[in-house]
Design a protein around this motif. Structure first.
Motif, PDB file in Angstrom:
ATOM      1  N   LYS A  55       1.500  -6.689  -5.889  1.00 37.85           N
ATOM      2  CA  LYS A  55       0.528  -5.699  -6.650  1.00 37.85           C
ATOM      3  C   LYS A  55       0.671  -4.399  -5.765  1.00 37.85           C
ATOM      4  O   LYS A  55       0.563  -4.426  -4.263  1.00 37.85           O
ATOM      5  N   ILE A  56       0.923  -3.407  -6.323  1.00 34.48           N
ATOM      6  CA  ILE A  56       0.713  -1.980  -5.822  1.00 34.48           C
ATOM      7  C   ILE A  56      -0.608  -1.303  -5.589  1.00 34.48           C
ATOM      8  O   ILE A  56      -1.435  -1.473  -6.601  1.00 34.48           O
ATOM      9  N   ASN A  57      -0.867  -1.213  -4.437  1.00 35.91           N
ATOM     10  CA  ASN A  57      -2.208  -0.442  -4.124  1.00 35.91           C
ATOM     11  C   ASN A  57      -1.975   1.219  -3.865  1.00 35.91           C
ATOM     12  O   ASN A  57      -1.602   1.326  -2.714  1.00 35.91           O
ATOM     13  N   PHE A  58      -2.072   1.758  -5.051  1.00 38.32           N
ATOM     14  CA  PHE A  58      -1.640   3.356  -4.839  1.00 38.32           C
ATOM     15  C   PHE A  58      -3.129   4.086  -4.421  1.00 38.32           C
ATOM     16  O   PHE A  58      -4.007   4.047  -5.117  1.00 38.32           O
ATOM     17  N   ILE A  59      -3.069   4.666  -3.135  1.00 44.47           N
ATOM     18  CA  ILE A  59      -4.079   5.494  -2.747  1.00 44.47           C
ATOM     19  C   ILE A  59      -3.632   7.033  -2.613  1.00 44.47           C
ATOM     20  O   ILE A  59      -2.652   7.309  -2.006  1.00 44.47           O
ATOM     21  N   SER A  60      -4.223   7.788  -3.489  1.00 46.59           N
ATOM     22  CA  SER A  60      -3.919   9.224  -3.867  1.00 46.59           C
ATOM     23  C   SER A  60      -5.247   9.930  -3.326  1.00 46.59           C
ATOM     24  O   SER A  60      -6.023   9.825  -3.925  1.00 46.59           O
ATOM     25  N   TYR A  61      -4.948  11.109  -2.391  1.00 48.21           N
ATOM     26  CA  TYR A  61      -5.828  11.930  -2.108  1.00 48.21           C
ATOM     27  C   TYR A  61      -5.727  13.395  -2.551  1.00 48.21           C
ATOM     28  O   TYR A  61      -4.450  13.955  -2.506  1.00 48.21           O
ATOM     29  N   ASP A  62      -6.777  14.132  -2.554  1.00 46.58           N
ATOM     30  CA  ASP A  62      -6.474  15.784  -2.995  1.00 46.58           C
ATOM     31  C   ASP A  62      -6.308  16.552  -1.829  1.00 46.58           C
ATOM     32  O   ASP A  62      -7.199  16.022  -0.805  1.00 46.58           O
ATOM     33  N   LYS A 104       0.709  -1.144  -0.085  1.00 46.04           N
ATOM     34  CA  LYS A 104       0.079   0.094  -0.086  1.00 46.04           C
ATOM     35  C   LYS A 104       0.885   1.203  -0.002  1.00 46.04           C
ATOM     36  O   LYS A 104       1.721   1.349   0.888  1.00 46.04           O
ATOM     37  N   ILE A 105       0.678   2.105  -1.192  1.00 43.67           N
ATOM     38  CA  ILE A 105       1.593   3.172  -1.226  1.00 43.67           C
ATOM     39  C   ILE A 105       0.467   4.519  -1.140  1.00 43.67           C
ATOM     40  O   ILE A 105      -0.648   4.663  -1.614  1.00 43.67           O
ATOM     41  N   GLY A 106       0.788   5.399  -0.104  1.00 43.56           N
ATOM     42  CA  GLY A 106      -0.107   6.709  -0.033  1.00 43.56           C
ATOM     43  C   GLY A 106       0.492   7.780  -0.720  1.00 43.56           C
ATOM     44  O   GLY A 106       1.639   7.813  -0.972  1.00 43.56           O
ATOM     45  N   ASN A 107      -0.365   8.961  -1.208  1.00 42.57           N
ATOM     46  CA  ASN A 107       0.105   9.734  -2.177  1.00 42.57           C
ATOM     47  C   ASN A 107      -0.818  11.090  -1.897  1.00 42.57           C
ATOM     48  O   ASN A 107      -1.907  10.646  -1.665  1.00 42.57           O
ATOM     49  N   ILE A 108      -0.401  12.221  -1.910  1.00 42.62           N
ATOM     50  CA  ILE A 108      -1.338  13.389  -1.747  1.00 42.62           C
ATOM     51  C   ILE A 108      -0.875  14.251  -2.894  1.00 42.62           C
ATOM     52  O   ILE A 108       0.363  14.934  -2.872  1.00 42.62           O
ATOM     53  N   MET A 109      -1.782  14.733  -3.456  1.00 44.96           N
ATOM     54  CA  MET A 109      -1.788  15.914  -4.592  1.00 44.96           C
ATOM     55  C   MET A 109      -2.630  16.871  -4.500  1.00 44.96           C
ATOM     56  O   MET A 109      -4.019  16.752  -4.173  1.00 44.96           O
TER      57      MET A 109
END
Length: 412
Positions: free
Chosen positions: A78-85, A40-45
């Motif tokens: 597998k990569i679980n890419f979780i990206s939030y605004d 699980k990978i977190g991301n903020i954009m």
């Protein structure tokens, strides 16, 4: 064969199987966010708000990890890419980071964008001991392994870039009257420090106007007019894409023709130069560490060919003329390298160890001669730049690759 002998053989075989199983499981180490099948990978954009142009970076990264997953994942996971605004709002960034770490339970947060936004979660990530990896900002503070061992930068830092620009201005126009335009936050402070350091003793006499802006301002026209009225003949533009484009356009509208130097974060042809008017950007000088995918010189380049194949299949609406798309692709490729190097030891500590052990790593999008390198004392993977000048519809490189890497004495 006696009964006791048979029992003994069965027992020894069972012990052997158990030992093999224990060794295999001992080789696999996981923290929260990683399993035999998933990472699980977190991301903020900022998908919305004043810096929404940067949202394509997160979209590109999501598409890249989709490609990785279809190709079998990373070491079978597998990569679980979780990206939030976060709309480029620091309080929202804090909220999203807490959600990713405490609710979604990601292994790490990757390539979150912005200086003030990442500053808001800097201490939190380090207190929680969660990798705050490849921050999408050139602030110098991300390269401080002694005080913030869980945070790393990615791109060249703003101070190094600004010093390079200062040296260029001193060489080309030593008697310049300089006006500096920058964002009123930590990134602007970094740029200003680097630029003044680069000018040295001449900074006080050469800088005749300093104009800072807030990201909440609808237009920055008044700042440009004030700089012109100060008889500025060199504009140093450290603005983010939306405001950099406004500055270029306004300078042309008032018939002003200063030498124009602009930060690398705003060199996107699609989101800056075209909105500003290609004719208005002619001759602007900047710097880069990435290839221009639209430049014919790279048409046979294997890296750009792989990038084009990725766009065609996984992100067809991605604009190859937008350097932000190549930025997202390159950053995602960087993370894939680190995760692959982790093998079956997917602990947060090992993620940081691998991120701090990069040696001459090449990416599809990096210019020739620019490679990723890190060490325990230097968390800045990319620290080289090449000067570029806008001509026609694209940027042209000139001069040599310039290193902004600190000396060993500065990193200790």
């Amino acid at each position: 064969m006696s009964f006791s002998h048979t029992v003994r053989r069965v027992f020894l075989a069972a012990v052997a199987v158990l030992a093999t199983t224990c060794v295999a499981s001992a080789q696999k180490k996981y923290d929260v966010g990683a399993t035999d099948t998933e990472i699980k990978i977190g991301n903020i954009m900022p998908y919305s708000g004043p810096l929404s142009a940067y949202g394509v970076i997160g979209e590109t990264e999501a598409a890249y990890f989709k490609m990785i997953n279809e190709q079998g994942g990373i070491n079978g996971r597998k990569i679980n890419f979780i990206s939030y605004d976060d709309a480029y709002s620091p309080p929202k960034t804090v909220e999203q980071a807490r959600k990713l770490v405490e609710s979604d339970e990601v292994l790490l947060i990757f390539h979150a964008l912005g200086t003030p936004t990442n500053s808001a979660i800097h201490k939190y990530m380090n207190t929680k001991k969660v990798p705050h990896l490849f921050v999408s900002s050139g602030a110098t503070k991300w390269n401080d392994p002694k005080h913030f061992p869980w945070t790393t930068g990615w791109q060249p830092n703003y101070q190094s870039e600004a010093r390079i620009f200062a040296k260029y201005v001193l060489k080309e126009k030593p008697d310049a009257k300089i006006g500096v335009f920058y964002q009123n936050d930590d990134s602007g402070v970094d740029f200003m420090k680097g630029f003044r350091d680069g000018l040295g003793d001449k900074a006080r006499s050469m800088i005749v106007a300093e104009e800072s802006y807030e990201t909440s301002e609808p237009t920055i026209d008044s700042h440009i007019v004030k700089m012109k009225s100060a008889n500025v003949d060199v504009v140093v533009n450290f603005a983010t894409p939306k405001f950099a484009a406004q500055a270029i356009k306004k300078i042309a509208e008032i018939g002003w023709k200063p030498m124009h130097v602009m930060t690398s974060v705003s060199i996107s042809v699609a989101s800056v130069m075209k909105p500003a008017g290609l004719e208005n950007g002619q001759g602007i000088v900047s710097a880069t560490y990435l290839k221009d995918a639209t430049d014919a010189q790279w048409k046979d380049d294997p890296g750009i060919q792989r990038f084009d194949a990725f766009l065609a299949k996984y992100y067809p609406r991605g604009n190859r003329a937008d350097v932000l798309v190549l930025t997202g692709y390159s950053a995602a490729q960087s993370l894939a390298h680190v995760l692959k190097a982790c093998g079956d030891n997917l602990t947060r500590e090992n993620v940081m160890k691998q991120a701090a052990s990069m040696k001459d790593v090449e990416l599809d999008g990096l210019l020739p001669g620019i490679k990723m390198n890190t060490s325990a004392n230097d968390f800045g993977p990319i620290q080289d730049l090449q000067l570029i000048r806008f001509k026609g519809e694209s940027w042209e490189r000139f001069g040599d690759v310039i290193s902004g890497r600190r000396s060993a004495s500065e990193t200790n």
